[in-house]
Write a protein that holds these residues in place. Structure first.
Motif, PDB file in Angstrom:
ATOM      1  N   HIS A  93      17.977  44.881 -40.706  1.00 40.41           N
ATOM      2  CA  HIS A  93      17.433  43.545 -40.474  1.00 40.41           C
ATOM      3  C   HIS A  93      18.114  42.507 -41.362  1.00 40.41           C
ATOM      4  O   HIS A  93      18.297  41.357 -40.952  1.00 40.41           O
ATOM      5  CB  HIS A  93      15.925  43.544 -40.752  1.00 40.41           C
ATOM      6  CG  HIS A  93      15.145  44.338 -39.753  1.00 40.41           C
ATOM      7  ND1 HIS A  93      13.895  44.869 -40.003  1.00 40.41           N
ATOM      8  CD2 HIS A  93      15.443  44.716 -38.482  1.00 40.41           C
ATOM      9  CE1 HIS A  93      13.464  45.521 -38.938  1.00 40.41           C
ATOM     10  NE2 HIS A  93      14.386  45.441 -38.011  1.00 40.41           N
ATOM     11  N   HIS A  94      18.483  42.922 -42.566  1.00 43.49           N
ATOM     12  CA  HIS A  94      19.105  42.002 -43.524  1.00 43.49           C
ATOM     13  C   HIS A  94      20.514  41.608 -43.092  1.00 43.49           C
ATOM     14  O   HIS A  94      20.907  40.445 -43.185  1.00 43.49           O
ATOM     15  CB  HIS A  94      19.139  42.672 -44.902  1.00 43.49           C
ATOM     16  CG  HIS A  94      19.958  41.946 -45.919  1.00 43.49           C
ATOM     17  ND1 HIS A  94      19.613  40.705 -46.406  1.00 43.49           N
ATOM     18  CD2 HIS A  94      21.127  42.288 -46.547  1.00 43.49           C
ATOM     19  CE1 HIS A  94      20.521  40.312 -47.300  1.00 43.49           C
ATOM     20  NE2 HIS A  94      21.449  41.249 -47.385  1.00 43.49           N
ATOM     21  N   ASN A  95      21.286  42.585 -42.638  1.00 39.42           N
ATOM     22  CA  ASN A  95      22.673  42.340 -42.237  1.00 39.42           C
ATOM     23  C   ASN A  95      22.834  42.778 -40.787  1.00 39.42           C
ATOM     24  O   ASN A  95      23.285  43.879 -40.499  1.00 39.42           O
ATOM     25  CB  ASN A  95      23.628  43.111 -43.149  1.00 39.42           C
ATOM     26  CG  ASN A  95      25.086  42.747 -42.921  1.00 39.42           C
ATOM     27  OD1 ASN A  95      25.439  42.154 -41.903  1.00 39.42           O
ATOM     28  ND2 ASN A  95      25.941  43.103 -43.863  1.00 39.42           N
ATOM     29  N   GLN A  96      22.456  41.915 -39.875  1.00 45.20           N
ATOM     30  CA  GLN A  96      22.453  42.278 -38.460  1.00 45.20           C
ATOM     31  C   GLN A  96      23.870  42.410 -37.898  1.00 45.20           C
ATOM     32  O   GLN A  96      24.063  43.015 -36.843  1.00 45.20           O
ATOM     33  CB  GLN A  96      21.645  41.246 -37.667  1.00 45.20           C
ATOM     34  CG  GLN A  96      20.177  41.239 -38.059  1.00 45.20           C
ATOM     35  CD  GLN A  96      19.346  40.270 -37.240  1.00 45.20           C
ATOM     36  OE1 GLN A  96      19.739  39.850 -36.160  1.00 45.20           O
ATOM     37  NE2 GLN A  96      18.182  39.910 -37.766  1.00 45.20           N
ATOM     38  N   GLY A  97      24.863  41.858 -38.597  1.00 48.02           N
ATOM     39  CA  GLY A  97      26.239  42.019 -38.168  1.00 48.02           C
ATOM     40  C   GLY A  97      26.717  43.453 -38.332  1.00 48.02           C
ATOM     41  O   GLY A  97      27.621  43.902 -37.634  1.00 48.02           O
ATOM     42  N   VAL A  98      26.097  44.162 -39.256  1.00 47.31           N
ATOM     43  CA  VAL A  98      26.412  45.568 -39.498  1.00 47.31           C
ATOM     44  C   VAL A  98      25.381  46.469 -38.850  1.00 47.31           C
ATOM     45  O   VAL A  98      25.713  47.440 -38.167  1.00 47.31           O
ATOM     46  CB  VAL A  98      26.492  45.863 -41.014  1.00 47.31           C
ATOM     47  CG1 VAL A  98      26.598  47.366 -41.267  1.00 47.31           C
ATOM     48  CG2 VAL A  98      27.678  45.139 -41.638  1.00 47.31           C
TER      49      VAL A  98
END
Length: 306
Positions: A93-98
């Motif tokens: 959720h924090h880094n949706q690009g990953v």
């Protein structure tokens, strides 16, 4: 500072040491007040990140994470699989690009074993994935592919005989070192050695990964040069991660700072720039993380064919 005001700061610190008489209570309180704001902000964010839907694929890898570790077995109470899932969920959720990428489960699992705290593990994972190793776990894995090419360039410069052998046999670096890089040597080298490597990784940055890889290759250069085929060289790269050399972590860590010779971040940055440009020109970044996984499957197939 008045005695009543001084008494607000405990004479014994959280680690059990008695503070000296000349301890600067005012400076400590000023620092801790500002730090408390940061801790509170992080705690609120952590709580919010745990809410929401699941992260695709992360549940699938829970049972595959350290199956030989009793703390991750479902029969253990408490089972760390739940803690691991929370960390991966929050990071997705924090880094949706990953989101989630295979390999992150092993790194998060180690962090949980070290800290015994899921929130601290999350922030350490964020430091690794977001700052120290950017683009390693993105869908295109450009950072990972770039660094594997950088290792190839370093080997050609520092260990030309091994570089020439790899080219002659047509061996792609991703075939022999992808797991080293993806898992940061977790389940590759002994636990104590990995933890020492990670200490340096957090302190000195990503060039430590190259120092470890170069040291392993240089130490076993003659053994590697005996390879006569792709399956043979894959097997030798697997064997060099075992034995007393990597088990004796203190000696090993001394070697990684002496064996590879000079290796500055400026050199690494320059190589990354050129390797990244070459990969982009070749269109390699259009391949997803599944290409890396297929390389590992190819490695296993080659072992079976031996």
């Amino acid at each position: 500072m008045e005695p009543a005001e001084r008494s607000r700061v405990p004479r014994i610190d959280p680690y059990g040491f008695e503070r000296p008489e000349d301890f600067d209570d005012a400076a400590y309180e000023k620092f801790f007040s500002s730090y408390l704001v940061t801790l509170t902000r992080r705690a609120i964010k952590w709580s919010r990140l745990l809410q929401g839907g699941s992260v695709p694929r992360s549940r699938t890898d829970l049972n595959r994470t350290f199956p030989d570790n009793v703390k991750f077995r479902k029969t253990t109470e408490p089972c760390l699989q739940k803690t691991l899932y929370n960390v991966l969920l929050a990071y997705g959720h924090h880094n949706q690009g990953v989101g989630y990428c295979q390999g992150m489960n092993f790194i998060a699992g180690y962090l949980i074993l070290i800290t015994n705290n899921e929130e601290e593990s999350f922030w350490l994972l964020d430091a690794l994935v977001g700052r120290i190793l950017p683009d390693y776990y993105s869908p295109a894995m450009l950072g990972l592919k770039t660094d594997q090419e950088v290792l190839g360039e370093l080997v050609r410069a520092k260990l030309p005989a091994v570089g020439a052998l790899m080219e002659r046999l047509g061996v792609l670096w991703t075939l022999v070192v992808s797991r080293w890089f993806i898992c940061l040597f977790v389940d590759v080298l002994p636990v104590e050695t990995v933890l020492r490597i990670w200490d340096c990784l957090f302190n000195e940055g990503s060039k430590i990964i190259f120092r470890v890889a170069l040291t392993l290759i240089k130490q076993h250069q003659e053994f590697i040069l005996e390879a006569t085929s792709i399956p043979d060289i894959c097997d030798k790269f697997k064997q060099i991660t075992k034995g007393s050399f990597v088990m004796e972590c203190h000696t090993f860590m001394q070697k990684i700072f002496s064996e590879p010779g000079s290796l500055s971040m400026a050199t690494v940055a320059k190589l990354r720039e050129s390797c990244r440009a070459r990969l982009l020109a070749q269109g390699v970044v259009t391949r997803s993380w599944k290409h890396i996984i297929r390389s590992n499957h190819q490695f296993k197939k080659l072992e079976l064919e031996k």
